[in-house]
Design a protein around this motif. Structure first.
Motif, PDB file in Angstrom:
ATOM      1  N   CYS A   1       0.947  -1.256  -0.032  1.00 54.57           N
ATOM      2  CA  CYS A   1      -0.113   0.001  -0.069  1.00 54.57           C
ATOM      3  C   CYS A   1       0.830   1.296   0.068  1.00 54.57           C
ATOM      4  CB  CYS A   1      -1.207   0.069   1.121  1.00 54.57           C
ATOM      5  SG  CYS A   1      -0.232  -0.273   2.734  1.00 54.57           S
TER       6      CYS A   1
ATOM      7  N   TYR B   1       0.633   5.610  -1.849  1.00 55.82           N
ATOM      8  CA  TYR B   1       0.043   6.955  -2.154  1.00 55.82           C
ATOM      9  C   TYR B   1       0.398   6.659  -3.717  1.00 55.82           C
ATOM     10  CZ  TYR B   1       0.404   7.576   2.531  1.00 55.82           C
ATOM     11  OH  TYR B   1       0.345   7.379   3.911  1.00 55.82           O
ATOM     12  N   GLN B   2      -0.879   7.110  -4.388  1.00 52.53           N
ATOM     13  CA  GLN B   2      -0.764   7.003  -6.071  1.00 52.53           C
ATOM     14  C   GLN B   2       0.199   5.767  -6.467  1.00 52.53           C
ATOM     15  OE1 GLN B   2      -0.154  10.527  -4.822  1.00 52.53           O
ATOM     16  NE2 GLN B   2      -2.332  10.537  -4.629  1.00 52.53           N
TER      17      GLN B   2
ATOM     18  N   THR C   1       0.509   4.969   7.135  1.00 52.62           N
ATOM     19  CA  THR C   1       0.193   4.294   5.972  1.00 52.62           C
ATOM     20  C   THR C   1      -0.479   3.070   5.738  1.00 52.62           C
ATOM     21  OG1 THR C   1       1.855   5.619   4.769  1.00 52.62           O
ATOM     22  CG2 THR C   1       0.816   3.846   3.465  1.00 52.62           C
TER      23      THR C   1
ATOM     24  N   ARG D   1      -3.789   3.451   7.833  1.00 54.28           N
ATOM     25  CA  ARG D   1      -5.003   4.039   6.997  1.00 54.28           C
ATOM     26  C   ARG D   1      -5.386   3.110   5.780  1.00 54.28           C
ATOM     27  NH1 ARG D   1      -5.580   9.475   6.895  1.00 54.28           N
ATOM     28  NH2 ARG D   1      -5.888   9.558   4.561  1.00 54.28           N
ATOM     29  N   ALA D   2      -4.709   2.208   5.416  1.00 55.39           N
ATOM     30  CA  ALA D   2      -4.993   1.206   4.472  1.00 55.39           C
ATOM     31  C   ALA D   2      -6.081   0.209   5.295  1.00 55.39           C
ATOM     32  CB  ALA D   2      -3.982   0.248   3.852  1.00 55.39           C
TER      33      ALA D   2
ATOM     34  N   GLU E   1      -7.140   4.538   2.527  1.00 57.14           N
ATOM     35  CA  GLU E   1      -6.217   4.482   1.127  1.00 57.14           C
ATOM     36  C   GLU E   1      -6.576   3.244   0.599  1.00 57.14           C
ATOM     37  OE1 GLU E   1      -4.391   6.966   0.255  1.00 57.14           O
ATOM     38  OE2 GLU E   1      -4.495   8.130   2.195  1.00 57.14           O
TER      39      GLU E   1
ATOM     40  N   HIS F   1      -2.353  -1.469  -3.136  1.00 60.32           N
ATOM     41  CA  HIS F   1      -1.808  -1.792  -4.517  1.00 60.32           C
ATOM     42  C   HIS F   1      -1.914  -3.092  -4.879  1.00 60.32           C
ATOM     43  CE1 HIS F   1       0.626   2.285  -4.221  1.00 60.32           C
ATOM     44  NE2 HIS F   1      -0.736   2.275  -3.967  1.00 60.32           N
TER      45      HIS F   1
ATOM     46  N   SER G   1     -10.310  -4.984   1.607  1.00 63.43           N
ATOM     47  CA  SER G   1      -9.432  -4.024   0.495  1.00 63.43           C
ATOM     48  C   SER G   1      -8.788  -5.269  -0.159  1.00 63.43           C
ATOM     49  CB  SER G   1      -8.648  -3.263   1.328  1.00 63.43           C
ATOM     50  OG  SER G   1      -9.157  -2.233   1.963  1.00 63.43           O
TER      51      SER G   1
ATOM     52  N   THR H   1     -12.116  -1.331  -2.357  1.00 61.54           N
ATOM     53  CA  THR H   1     -11.892  -0.788  -1.212  1.00 61.54           C
ATOM     54  C   THR H   1     -13.308  -0.570  -0.354  1.00 61.54           C
ATOM     55  OG1 THR H   1     -10.044   0.552  -1.990  1.00 61.54           O
ATOM     56  CG2 THR H   1     -10.865   1.021   0.330  1.00 61.54           C
TER      57      THR H   1
END
Ligand code: ATP
Length: 347
Positions: A14, A16-17, A47, A50-51, A56, A59, A71, A76
């Motif tokens: 996981c 960001y972007q 991070t 938050r996942a 978030e 990935h 998730s 999500t």
């Protein structure tokens, strides 16, 4: 209490972007247990939290809560559908609502609203303060309101992101013990993020040590200290130094302190170079010992004194001496090794 699997992070990535912060993360939390994500700043603890909360997307890999995938890449489940509560570092209380209204916020339509709010006020030791506003409370009291508010909807899992970091030493210690007691009393499962090892150990059943987005070890505090899986965990958790040695037999190693024997066998080639972890409690004062070390500095701890020592080779050690043993920097002291658990890493 149930010991069924509650949270399962399976090969999770996981971030960001396009930036992957955390990779190949596997961990399990049983219902009723408290876990902690511990590690240096920027290693991906928040991070991950938050996942789990659903703020978030992930990935790769997946997050399961009570057997349900919440998730995975491309999916999500919305945070409000997760039955996951959150307590933030800055408390995030609603300033225009009083304490009782803050606590009741997530259960506004509940028929037993008043009873639940009263019970929670009592649980977090704020009975009689329900009509106060957040600015009329101390930091510790505000954090207790935040905890009660998060507990009100009876989440399956509570996430706490550095919940005590705005509080100072004594209060921080006290509140962390209180929070553990409250969570255990209610059987609430939780994941806490912190970079404070003492706090992690005080609150958690299992602690995950992160390094640069990888989980190095997920284990009990006892095992992290006594059976660290990697050199990073060994140096991040607790104190101590490594000295170089040579493996003689699977459970003994030749070092400048003589042959050290432990109660654990290492299946590595004999004669190979190893690093031996020596904690301060592994080195004990022994005035008549032929092994000598020079005091480089000391820290008085009250009931004991932590000495930093140097061996003739220049290697460093630390040792806890009884408080009344008073040695000066530069003095030579006799020591012996009292390590039953030999923790070795291949050099
Ligand atoms: N919103 C964001 N967008 C892009 N990158 C971010 C974002 N938030 C954090 N990062 C980056 O992700 C990495 C991990 O951050 P994270 O907040 O998870 O670390 P942490 O372990 O919780 O650290 P700390 O103890 O300092 O809070 C850092 O390199 C950080 O700069």
């Amino acid at each position: 209490m149930s010991h069924s699997l509650l949270l399962n992070l399976h090969d999770l990535a996981c971030g960001y972007q396009d930036q992957r912060v955390v990779q190949h993360l596997n961990l399990h939390l049983n219902a009723g247990d408290i876990g902690c994500l511990l590690g240096p700043s920027g290693c991906g603890k928040t991070t991950t939290l938050r996942a789990i909360a659903g703020f978030e997307p992930v990935h790769a890999g997946e997050i399961q809560l009570a057997g349900e995938v919440i998730s995975r890449a491309g999916f999500t489940l919305a945070p409000e559908k997760r039955r996951i509560g959150m307590v933030f570092q800055d408390y995030a209380l609603f300033p225009h609502l009083n304490v009782a209204q803050n606590i009741a916020f997530g259960i506004r339509k509940h028929p037993q609203l008043e009873r639940i709010t009263d019970e929670l006020l009592e649980l977090v030791n704020l009975k009689g303060l329900g009509q106060r506003y957040p600015h009329e409370l101390s930091g510790g009291q505000q954090q207790r309101v935040a905890l009660a508010r998060a507990l009100a909807p009876e989440p399956q899992l509570l996430l706490l992101d550095e919940p005590f970091s705005n509080l100072d030493g004594e209060l921080r210690r006290k509140l962390s013990h209180e929070v553990r007691d409250i969570l255990k009393l209610r059987g609430t499962s939780a994941i806490l993020v912190t970079h404070d090892q003492e706090e992690a150990f005080a609150v958690s059943d299992h602690v995950g040590v992160f390094k640069e987005g990888r989980l190095e070890q997920w284990d009990t505090p006892y095992n992290l200290y006594h059976e660290p899986a990697t050199p990073f965990v060994a140096s991040f958790i607790g104190q101590g130094y490594f000295i170089r040695g040579q493996l003689q037999t699977p459970d003994s190693v030749q070092t400048e302190l003589g042959v050290l024997r432990g109660n654990r066998a290492y299946a590595w080639p004999t004669g190979g170079a190893v690093d031996v972890l020596l904690r301060p409690d592994d080195i004990v004062p022994a005035p008549d010992s032929p092994l000598k070390a020079r005091v480089t500095s000391k820290t008085f701890l009250g009931s004991s004194t932590l000495y930093r020592l140097q061996l003739p080779s220049g290697s460093q050690l630390e040792s806890v001496f009884p408080s009344h043993a008073d040695h000066r920097p530069g003095e030579e002291v006799g020591i012996s090794v009292a390590a039953e658990h030999l923790v070795l890493f291949q050099a």
